[in-house]
Design an enzyme around this catalytic site. Structure first.
Site, mmCIF file in Angstrom:
data_model
loop_
_atom_site.group_PDB
_atom_site.id
_atom_site.type_symbol
_atom_site.label_atom_id
_atom_site.label_comp_id
_atom_site.label_asym_id
_atom_site.label_seq_id
_atom_site.Cartn_x
_atom_site.Cartn_y
_atom_site.Cartn_z
ATOM 1 N N CYS A 1 -4.518 6.686 -10.235
ATOM 2 C CA CYS A 1 -4.318 7.975 -10.799
ATOM 3 C C CYS A 1 -2.479 7.920 -11.521
ATOM 4 O O CYS A 1 -2.026 7.412 -11.258
ATOM 5 C CB CYS A 1 -4.150 9.334 -9.431
ATOM 6 S SG CYS A 1 -3.458 10.587 -10.041
ATOM 7 N N ASP B 1 -0.408 9.526 -11.387
ATOM 8 C CA ASP B 1 0.760 10.094 -10.781
ATOM 9 C C ASP B 1 1.764 9.054 -10.980
ATOM 10 O O ASP B 1 1.938 7.361 -10.517
ATOM 11 C CB ASP B 1 0.564 9.450 -9.156
ATOM 12 C CG ASP B 1 1.376 10.503 -8.030
ATOM 13 O OD1 ASP B 1 2.536 10.276 -8.231
ATOM 14 O OD2 ASP B 1 1.472 11.454 -7.777
ATOM 15 N N ARG C 1 3.887 7.874 -9.110
ATOM 16 C CA ARG C 1 4.683 7.182 -8.026
ATOM 17 C C ARG C 1 3.662 6.022 -7.381
ATOM 18 O O ARG C 1 3.547 5.070 -6.141
ATOM 19 C CB ARG C 1 4.655 8.144 -6.571
ATOM 20 C CG ARG C 1 5.577 9.402 -6.439
ATOM 21 C CD ARG C 1 5.895 10.514 -5.944
ATOM 22 N NE ARG C 1 4.394 11.033 -5.906
ATOM 23 C CZ ARG C 1 4.215 12.058 -4.754
ATOM 24 N NH1 ARG C 1 4.867 12.424 -4.264
ATOM 25 N NH2 ARG C 1 2.340 12.995 -5.662
ATOM 26 N N HIS D 1 -4.806 8.425 -4.183
ATOM 27 C CA HIS D 1 -3.669 8.519 -2.985
ATOM 28 C C HIS D 1 -3.815 8.877 -2.215
ATOM 29 O O HIS D 1 -4.288 10.885 -3.246
ATOM 30 C CB HIS D 1 -2.625 7.537 -3.955
ATOM 31 C CG HIS D 1 -1.997 9.361 -5.049
ATOM 32 N ND1 HIS D 1 -1.105 10.042 -4.850
ATOM 33 C CD2 HIS D 1 -2.756 9.085 -6.377
ATOM 34 C CE1 HIS D 1 -0.699 10.628 -5.710
ATOM 35 N NE2 HIS D 1 -2.082 10.913 -6.651
ATOM 36 N N CYS E 1 -2.424 13.515 -3.398
ATOM 37 C CA CYS E 1 -2.933 13.502 -5.518
ATOM 38 C C CYS E 1 -2.804 14.682 -5.331
ATOM 39 O O CYS E 1 -3.447 15.315 -4.823
ATOM 40 C CB CYS E 1 -3.534 12.869 -4.988
ATOM 41 S SG CYS E 1 -4.464 12.974 -6.659
#
Ligand code: CO
Length: 212
Positions: free
Chosen positions: A43, A45, A47, A99, A102
């Site tokens: 992803c 993302d 993080r 994750h 998400c």
């Protein structure tokens, strides 16, 4: 006005010095060849940085990231990355890593309209619809989201196995293996969903392509 982005360039210089301190040949060695063993589909993302959470260095992981770690079979970007990783780099493993928490998957669970993004989320909604009886039976919202995130990863693993890129490589080299993982933002731990796919016997029905 504080130019916060300048910090990144300063950090880069510090990082170079640190790396050279540990290994003076670090960069020159990577100049010659790229031979990662892994393709990471994760992803976007911020993080979930592939190298950092797997303790890998530059040169070790070929990375493709998009919203909600999707394998969309008409996505030329993903297909090009996959083709290069499989047929040129000969990666041994392809890892789809989702994750928990998400945002893309959570958005796909709801009915809110986001604009252009809705066309991307549509692919994730299709996963929900396919598994709606299992998902709708989970009353706890977080648990339902977590299960949806896991199912979404599994579907992307299957999606990879349905590409001609992967199937031709399996026919010719019995490689790569495809794995489905989920990263926990709260603990930093990666869970292996144990959905390994590594050969034509794992593909069925209309998705199984004849040998070329
Ligand atoms: Co995400």
């Amino acid at each position: 006005m504080e130019e916060s982005y300048l910090k990144l360039l300063e950090n880069n210089k510090k990082w170079v010095n640190k790396m050279l301190g540990n290994d003076p040949d670090f960069f020159t060695r990577l100049l010659g060849i790229q031979s990662p063993e892994y393709l990471w589909i994760g992803c976007s993302d911020s993080r979930v940085p592939a190298n950092e959470i797997t303790g890998t260095q530059p040169g070790e992981v070929f990375v493709h990231r998009n919203i909600a770690n999707m394998v969309v079979h008409t996505d030329m970007n993903m297909l090009s990355v996959l083709d290069y990783a499989v047929n040129v780099l000969h990666v041994k493993h392809v890892i789809v890593c989702g994750h928990y928490g998400c945002g893309g998957v959570l958005a796909a669970m709801g009915n809110r309209q986001f604009g252009l993004l809705d066309n991307w989320l549509r692919n994730i909604k299709d996963v929900y619809d396919k598994h709606r009886s299992e998902l709708n039976a989970i009353t706890d919202e977080t648990q339902r989201a977590n299960r949806f995130i896991e199912l979404n990863v599994m579907e992307q693993v299957h999606g990879l196995s349905q590409t001609s890129i992967i199937q031709n490589s399996w026919q010719n080299h019995r490689s790569p293996s495809i794995h489905g993982w989920v990263y926990d933002l709260g603990t930093g731990i990666i869970k292996d969903l144990k959905v390994l796919m590594d050969g034509m016997e794992d593909v069925s029905g209309v998705y199984k392509l004849d040998e070329k």
